[in-house]
Design a protein around this motif. Structure first.
Motif, PDB file in Angstrom:
ATOM      1  N   PRO A 278       0.830  -1.213   0.000  1.00 49.75           N
ATOM      2  CA  PRO A 278       0.000   0.000   0.000  1.00 49.75           C
ATOM      3  C   PRO A 278       0.862   1.260   0.000  1.00 49.75           C
ATOM      4  CG  PRO A 278      -0.846  -1.596   1.570  1.00 49.75           C
ATOM      5  CD  PRO A 278       0.457  -2.142   1.081  1.00 49.75           C
ATOM      6  N   GLY A 279       0.496   2.207  -0.861  1.00 53.07           N
ATOM      7  CA  GLY A 279       1.185   3.490  -0.922  1.00 53.07           C
ATOM      8  C   GLY A 279       2.387   3.513  -1.838  1.00 53.07           C
ATOM      9  N   GLN A 280       2.783   2.370  -2.370  1.00 46.69           N
ATOM     10  CA  GLN A 280       3.946   2.342  -3.250  1.00 46.69           C
ATOM     11  C   GLN A 280       3.577   2.850  -4.651  1.00 46.69           C
ATOM     12  OE1 GLN A 280       5.513  -1.735  -3.064  1.00 46.69           O
ATOM     13  NE2 GLN A 280       7.326  -0.919  -2.038  1.00 46.69           N
ATOM     14  N   SER A 281       4.540   3.467  -5.312  1.00 44.96           N
ATOM     15  CA  SER A 281       4.358   3.883  -6.707  1.00 44.96           C
ATOM     16  C   SER A 281       5.177   2.950  -7.583  1.00 44.96           C
ATOM     17  CB  SER A 281       4.799   5.333  -6.904  1.00 44.96           C
ATOM     18  OG  SER A 281       6.139   5.511  -6.518  1.00 44.96           O
ATOM     19  N   VAL A 282       4.508   2.361  -8.588  1.00 49.90           N
ATOM     20  CA  VAL A 282       5.140   1.383  -9.473  1.00 49.90           C
ATOM     21  C   VAL A 282       5.167   1.972 -10.878  1.00 49.90           C
ATOM     22  CG1 VAL A 282       5.049  -0.948 -10.417  1.00 49.90           C
ATOM     23  CG2 VAL A 282       4.245  -0.508  -8.083  1.00 49.90           C
ATOM     24  N   ALA A 283       6.353   2.153 -11.423  1.00 51.05           N
ATOM     25  CA  ALA A 283       6.493   2.656 -12.791  1.00 51.05           C
ATOM     26  C   ALA A 283       6.761   1.475 -13.712  1.00 51.05           C
ATOM     27  CB  ALA A 283       7.623   3.660 -12.870  1.00 51.05           C
ATOM     28  N   ILE A 284       6.102   1.501 -14.881  1.00 47.08           N
ATOM     29  CA  ILE A 284       6.277   0.431 -15.858  1.00 47.08           C
ATOM     30  C   ILE A 284       6.840   1.056 -17.128  1.00 47.08           C
ATOM     31  CG2 ILE A 284       5.135  -1.453 -17.078  1.00 47.08           C
ATOM     32  CD1 ILE A 284       2.825  -1.195 -15.051  1.00 47.08           C
TER      33      ILE A 284
ATOM     34  N   PHE B  20       0.213   3.097 -10.270  1.00 45.43           N
ATOM     35  CA  PHE B  20       0.859   2.418 -11.391  1.00 45.43           C
ATOM     36  C   PHE B  20       1.039   3.454 -12.494  1.00 45.43           C
ATOM     37  CE2 PHE B  20      -1.328  -0.825  -9.013  1.00 45.43           C
ATOM     38  CZ  PHE B  20      -0.432  -1.888  -8.998  1.00 45.43           C
ATOM     39  N   ILE B  21       2.281   3.665 -12.901  1.00 47.71           N
ATOM     40  CA  ILE B  21       2.597   4.732 -13.844  1.00 47.71           C
ATOM     41  C   ILE B  21       3.274   4.131 -15.072  1.00 47.71           C
ATOM     42  CG2 ILE B  21       3.762   6.957 -14.155  1.00 47.71           C
ATOM     43  CD1 ILE B  21       3.997   6.903 -10.972  1.00 47.71           C
ATOM     44  N   VAL B  22       2.649   4.345 -16.228  1.00 49.38           N
ATOM     45  CA  VAL B  22       3.281   3.961 -17.484  1.00 49.38           C
ATOM     46  C   VAL B  22       3.869   5.224 -18.090  1.00 49.38           C
ATOM     47  CG1 VAL B  22       2.925   3.045 -19.803  1.00 49.38           C
ATOM     48  CG2 VAL B  22       1.695   2.050 -17.868  1.00 49.38           C
ATOM     49  N   ALA B  23       5.156   5.210 -18.397  1.00 52.47           N
ATOM     50  CA  ALA B  23       5.798   6.435 -18.890  1.00 52.47           C
ATOM     51  C   ALA B  23       6.859   6.104 -19.917  1.00 52.47           C
ATOM     52  CB  ALA B  23       6.412   7.213 -17.731  1.00 52.47           C
ATOM     53  N   HIS B  24       6.953   6.993 -20.926  1.00 54.40           N
ATOM     54  CA  HIS B  24       8.053   6.902 -21.876  1.00 54.40           C
ATOM     55  C   HIS B  24       9.155   7.883 -21.502  1.00 54.40           C
ATOM     56  CE1 HIS B  24       4.899   5.074 -24.604  1.00 54.40           C
ATOM     57  NE2 HIS B  24       5.897   4.219 -24.682  1.00 54.40           N
TER      58      HIS B  24
ATOM     59  N   ILE C  62       9.176   1.465  -7.166  1.00 55.60           N
ATOM     60  CA  ILE C  62       9.595   0.285  -7.939  1.00 55.60           C
ATOM     61  C   ILE C  62       9.480   0.653  -9.421  1.00 55.60           C
ATOM     62  CG2 ILE C  62       9.184  -2.154  -8.454  1.00 55.60           C
ATOM     63  CD1 ILE C  62       7.611  -2.356  -5.861  1.00 55.60           C
ATOM     64  N   ILE C  63      10.493   0.322 -10.181  1.00 54.20           N
ATOM     65  CA  ILE C  63      10.428   0.489 -11.633  1.00 54.20           C
ATOM     66  C   ILE C  63      10.530  -0.894 -12.253  1.00 54.20           C
ATOM     67  CG2 ILE C  63      11.541   1.463 -13.674  1.00 54.20           C
ATOM     68  CD1 ILE C  63      12.593   3.730 -11.927  1.00 54.20           C
ATOM     69  N   LEU C  64       9.505  -1.233 -13.055  1.00 51.27           N
ATOM     70  CA  LEU C  64       9.506  -2.512 -13.764  1.00 51.27           C
ATOM     71  C   LEU C  64       9.917  -2.252 -15.200  1.00 51.27           C
ATOM     72  CD1 LEU C  64       6.057  -3.983 -12.597  1.00 51.27           C
ATOM     73  CD2 LEU C  64       8.292  -4.225 -11.509  1.00 51.27           C
TER      74      LEU C  64
END
Length: 586
Positions: free
Chosen positions: A373-379, A537-541, A551-553
């Motif tokens: 909970p509360g984590q930001s995950v970048a994809i 959950f963040i999708v970014a170019h 976390i960055i996936l």
């Protein structure tokens, strides 16, 4: 045989809708019988009037006048009853069409996203709009002419038998020839009308695609190619339409020719009877006029019904396409014991998830991820690596092929879709607006929001300033295309929606892609405040926007090839480091 079975099946389905209006249908049949009875009574009155005209200077004007009054009264009542019958038939037709359209539209809302993604949108629109209109026209003609025609045939047959049995036999033997002709043509034209309907849907799809992407078409000078495609479809539509109309139009002249032969045979036989031949019992001139009128009225419905049959081929073909949509397999419904997810804390787990849009081409394999909970995950990752697919799976737009996704320890397939999605706030690269006011677009996820909450959300999204510059502010009406709003302004409205709802989990798929750099910095600050305590959950170019992610996936070909914080991934000097450095090379 297969097409005939499909037609019968389609007609059966149509009657399932019509039977809901059986009372109105019964009234329509009674009115049809009444109008036919009065219509058949008028020739008797005319025949009697003729018989009162015995010869020169030998006319019973008093009797003729009384009969003329009766004729006027009968015609007046018939006109009123026909008007009522047509009104009721219109009512039945358009209520049935309303029910079918409503069911088709509701089905679109529950169809799996895979169906919507794999079918041209214009073709779906064509089924709901154009095909339903064609079906309505055929159904209305069927109600108007079929009932009246059948009752007229039965009524005239009874009346003719009371006048002369032998001449009636001539009529009965010859007239069905027109039905055989009509039936033969109808069987031939069904496939043509079906092809016409399908080609019309293809054309509608191309037109919609062209209008939606007119800027791209013009930017790449693709007009000639689109025009070529349109001309090719248009030629096919012209060809199949002409064939369908040509063959169906043969029905009327052929049946009229047969009916004319019947009328001539009746006139000849009746004339012989009048002058004392052996065709049957003696008949007066008035009686012959009655019989000729009945013969004409008896054959006329055959001609009309023949026209109805061919027109109904088009209607049935269109109805078949509508029912195909209505009967499409819907998305897997929520289980009866599905859990309603209340305010989630943001605990998400991907457990050995596998998924593919097409079974022959696996996309995501063995995806494992635990988000606190509360984590930001970048994809991040190259195009086609599966970033947006992960978002589709999180929102349960698609279901996983194997493994599972859990929210708060519950498999999302055991949670109602509505409650799952209410716990997410979503901003996509492609903005979506509805026709309505700016206020209605912002409050889409929270219709009961107060004016203060709306303005606060707009300010947080940095949309308030441009909204106030609009002529009517928050009451400015925009179209689904956004009217005069820029792409960036439309995206700010989408962000304001999320700011208003304040969900426990966020999905940001290139959420600031259309916004200028200065505004983006402000939006990123607003998102940073919004994401505090929320799973994101963040999708970014643009990798500079996700450096602070927990976390960055790094995805490639459906697999997570690297995982960690920004600094950790840079220190590994792997795929992410190359991707990041390539964006900042001098």
């Amino acid at each position: 045989m297969k097409s005939q079975k499909i037609q019968i099946d389609t007609i059966r389905k149509v009657f399932q809708y019509i039977k809901n209006y059986r009372i109105l249908l019964s009234v329509s049949v009674v009115l049809a019988a009444s109008t036919v009875a009065l219509t058949l009574y008028v020739p008797i009155l005319i025949g009697n009037a003729i018989d009162y005209i015995i010869g020169p200077d030998n006319v019973n004007f008093e009797a003729v006048a009384k009969i003329l009054v009766k004729i006027a009264f009968a015609v007046g009542i018939t006109s009123i009853l026909e008007w009522l019958m047509h009104t009721i038939n219109n009512n039945i037709t358009y209520q049935v069409v309303r029910d079918i359209r409503k069911k088709a539209f509701r089905k679109i809302e529950i169809l799996p996203l895979s169906y919507i993604d794999s079918h041209p949108h214009g073709e779906i629109v064509s089924r709901v709009i154009a095909d339903t209109d064609q079906f309505a026209e055929g159904l209305l003609m069927g109600f108007t002419q079929l009932f009246t025609g059948v009752v007229t045939i039965i009524g005239t047959l009874i009346f003719m038998l009371t006048i002369n049995v032998k001449i009636t036999f001539i009529v009965v033997v010859l007239t069905p020839l027109s039905l055989f002709v009509a039936n033969f043509i109808a069987k031939s034209t069904y496939s043509m009308f079906k092809l016409q309907s399908e080609t019309r849907g293809e054309q509608t799809s191309l037109i919609e695609e062209m209008i939606d992407n007119v800027k791209i078409v013009q930017a790449f000078s693709y007009q000639e190619e689109v025009l070529r495609k349109f001309d090719e479809i248009n030629r096919r539509l012209e060809k199949c339409s002409l064939r369908a109309v040509f063959f169906s139009s043969l029905t009327n002249p052929l049946t009229r020719f047969i009916n004319s032969l019947v009328y001539a045979a009746v006139a000849l036989a009746g004339a012989i009877a009048v002058i004392g031949g052996d065709v049957g019992s003696s008949m007066t001139v008035g009686g012959l006029s009655i019989f000729l009128s009945y013969a004409n009225q008896y054959t006329k419905p055959f001609n009309e019904i023949s026209g109805v049959i061919t027109e109904m081929q088009n209607a049935i073909a269109c109805a078949g396409r509508i029912f195909e949509l209505i009967e499409e397999k819907p998305q897997i419904p929520d289980a009866e014991d599905a859990i309603i997810l209340e305010k989630a804390s943001g605990n998400v787990l991907f457990d050995n998830v596998a998924f593919s849009y097409v079974s022959e081409r696996p996309l995501i394999r063995n995806l494992n991820l635990k988000v606190e909970p509360g984590q930001s995950v970048a994809i991040v990752g190259p195009t086609g690596s599966g970033k947006t697919t992960v978002i589709n799976l999180l929102m349960r737009f698609y279901d996983v092929d194997s493994g599972g996704i859990k929210v708060e320890g519950i498999d999302i397939r055991d949670i109602t879709r509505n409650s799952l999605r209410e716990n997410y706030g979503m901003v996509l690269q492609d903005t979506w607006l509805k026709s309505g006011t700016i206020r209605e677009n912002i409050t889409m996820g929270k219709p009961e929001a107060t004016e203060e909450e709306i303005i606060a959300a707009a300010k947080a999204a940095h949309a308030h300033s441009f909204i106030k510059r609009l002529e009517y502010g928050y009451d400015t009406v925009i179209s689904e295309e956004g009217g005069s709003l820029s792409q960036g302004q439309k995206q700010l409205l989408s962000i304001a929606r999320v700011m208003l709802c304040l969900p426990p989990m966020l999905i940001l798929d290139e959420a600031t892609s259309s916004i200028d750099t200065r505004t983006e910095v402000k939006i990123q600050e607003a998102f940073a405040r919004l994401m505090q305590g929320r799973t994101s959950f963040i999708v970014a170019h643009r990798l500079s926007t996700i450096r602070e992610a927990d976390i960055i996936l790094v995805m490639k070909d459906g697999d997570i090839i690297e995982q960690g914080t920004h600094d950790e991934l840079l220190s590994q000097k792997g795929f992410y480091a190359n991707l990041y450095n390539s964006q900042f090379e001098q």
